[in-house]
Design an enzyme around this catalytic site. Structure first.
Site, PDB file in Angstrom:
ATOM      1  N   CYS A 160      12.901   2.273  50.664  1.00 20.39           N
ATOM      2  CA  CYS A 160      11.593   2.224  51.195  1.00 20.39           C
ATOM      3  C   CYS A 160      11.256   2.753  52.737  1.00 20.39           C
ATOM      4  O   CYS A 160      10.508   3.029  52.948  1.00 20.39           O
ATOM      5  CB  CYS A 160      10.556   1.190  50.487  1.00 20.39           C
ATOM      6  SG  CYS A 160      11.315  -0.242  51.254  1.00 20.39           S
ATOM      7  N   HIS A 161      12.318   2.380  53.395  1.00 22.67           N
ATOM      8  CA  HIS A 161      12.224   2.463  54.793  1.00 22.67           C
ATOM      9  C   HIS A 161      12.531   3.775  55.174  1.00 22.67           C
ATOM     10  O   HIS A 161      12.065   4.335  56.356  1.00 22.67           O
ATOM     11  CB  HIS A 161      13.552   1.597  55.398  1.00 22.67           C
ATOM     12  CG  HIS A 161      14.856   1.790  54.941  1.00 22.67           C
ATOM     13  ND1 HIS A 161      15.431   1.241  53.961  1.00 22.67           N
ATOM     14  CD2 HIS A 161      15.790   2.818  55.593  1.00 22.67           C
ATOM     15  CE1 HIS A 161      16.590   2.024  53.592  1.00 22.67           C
ATOM     16  NE2 HIS A 161      16.954   2.727  54.850  1.00 22.67           N
ATOM     17  N   TYR A 202       4.765   9.722  52.376  1.00 28.11           N
ATOM     18  CA  TYR A 202       3.939   9.208  51.172  1.00 28.11           C
ATOM     19  C   TYR A 202       3.453  10.291  50.561  1.00 28.11           C
ATOM     20  O   TYR A 202       3.480  10.364  49.116  1.00 28.11           O
ATOM     21  CB  TYR A 202       2.804   8.350  51.616  1.00 28.11           C
ATOM     22  CG  TYR A 202       3.365   7.029  52.440  1.00 28.11           C
ATOM     23  CD1 TYR A 202       4.138   6.077  51.716  1.00 28.11           C
ATOM     24  CD2 TYR A 202       3.478   6.934  53.648  1.00 28.11           C
ATOM     25  CE1 TYR A 202       4.384   4.905  52.153  1.00 28.11           C
ATOM     26  CE2 TYR A 202       4.033   5.864  54.364  1.00 28.11           C
ATOM     27  CZ  TYR A 202       4.477   4.893  53.601  1.00 28.11           C
ATOM     28  OH  TYR A 202       5.178   3.844  54.262  1.00 28.11           O
ATOM     29  N   ASN A 210       7.834  -2.601  46.794  1.00 28.41           N
ATOM     30  CA  ASN A 210       9.325  -2.474  46.751  1.00 28.41           C
ATOM     31  C   ASN A 210       9.995  -3.509  46.870  1.00 28.41           C
ATOM     32  O   ASN A 210      10.121  -4.339  47.910  1.00 28.41           O
ATOM     33  CB  ASN A 210      10.022  -1.493  47.546  1.00 28.41           C
ATOM     34  CG  ASN A 210      11.575  -1.295  47.306  1.00 28.41           C
ATOM     35  OD1 ASN A 210      11.994  -1.927  46.176  1.00 28.41           O
ATOM     36  ND2 ASN A 210      12.118  -1.005  48.141  1.00 28.41           N
ATOM     37  N   GLU A 236      21.183   4.684  59.839  1.00 28.32           N
ATOM     38  CA  GLU A 236      21.535   5.960  59.021  1.00 28.32           C
ATOM     39  C   GLU A 236      21.556   7.195  59.704  1.00 28.32           C
ATOM     40  O   GLU A 236      21.988   8.236  59.061  1.00 28.32           O
ATOM     41  CB  GLU A 236      20.494   6.025  57.620  1.00 28.32           C
ATOM     42  CG  GLU A 236      20.546   4.710  56.748  1.00 28.32           C
ATOM     43  CD  GLU A 236      19.562   5.160  55.730  1.00 28.32           C
ATOM     44  OE1 GLU A 236      19.087   6.211  55.686  1.00 28.32           O
ATOM     45  OE2 GLU A 236      19.166   4.066  55.047  1.00 28.32           O
TER      46      GLU A 236
END
Length: 179
Positions: free
Chosen positions: A136-137, A100, A128, A163
């Site tokens: 956003c993850h 962040y 989001n 991912e």
């Protein structure tokens, strides 16, 4: 008028939302802020081309491909600050994470400011409306905390594992408001 359909994903049923031409939402079942800023009722309608494109994108994503958010006509509903944050989220590469605070620094630089509140950025990230596609993850706390995913921490972990992100320095907080 807004429309919806569902998509069965490896992380649960997703509700897709559209204004007829653009994707305005992808929400996980039970997600915090489900429906986002869509103020009108969502009418079920499966056959929209935007839904076909979103399903194809999600199929490719969950098959291990790396589709770009720019491939879809996205139109998340929110003010200019949130829009700026969501555009930054779209720049986070597949399988990578950021914080962040890093996003806040990038946004401050874009706006010609000396600093920006990481909490303000976190609020925009948390709201989001297009989960997974606007990634956003991929945002974590500066200390490696996996806090702050409206779809739930277990889902955030599944998406990051999918991912191939390096989770070795990350942890689930014991307590907090964003669990």
């Amino acid at each position: 008028m807004y429309y919806s359909t569902t998509y069965l994903s490896p992380v649960g049923t997703l509700t897709l939302g559209s204004d007829g031409e653009h994707l305005v939402g992808v929400w996980l079942e039970g997600q915090k802020y489900f429906g986002g800023a869509v103020e009108k009722e969502l009418t079920a309608r499966d056959g929209l081309p935007v839904f076909s494109a979103a399903r194809d994108w999600l199929d490719r994503y969950f098959a291990g491909e790396k589709p770009s958010p720019s491939e879809l006509p996205l139109h998340p509903i929110g003010g200019e600050f949130r829009q700026q944050v969501w555009r930054l989220l779209c720049q986070i590469p597949y399988g990578e994470i950021t914080t962040y605070g890093t996003l806040a620094k990038e946004l401050a630089a874009q706006m010609g400011r000396n600093s920006m509140s990481g909490q303000a950025v976190g609020g925009a990230v948390g709201h989001n409306p297009i989960s997974i596609i606007i990634p956003c993850h991929r945002v974590v706390g500066a200390n490696g905390s996996l806090t702050g995913y409206a779809g739930g921490i277990p889902t955030k972990i599944k998406l990051l594992e999918h991912e191939g992100a390096d989770l070795s320095r990350l942890f689930v907080p014991k307590k907090g408001t964003a669990l």
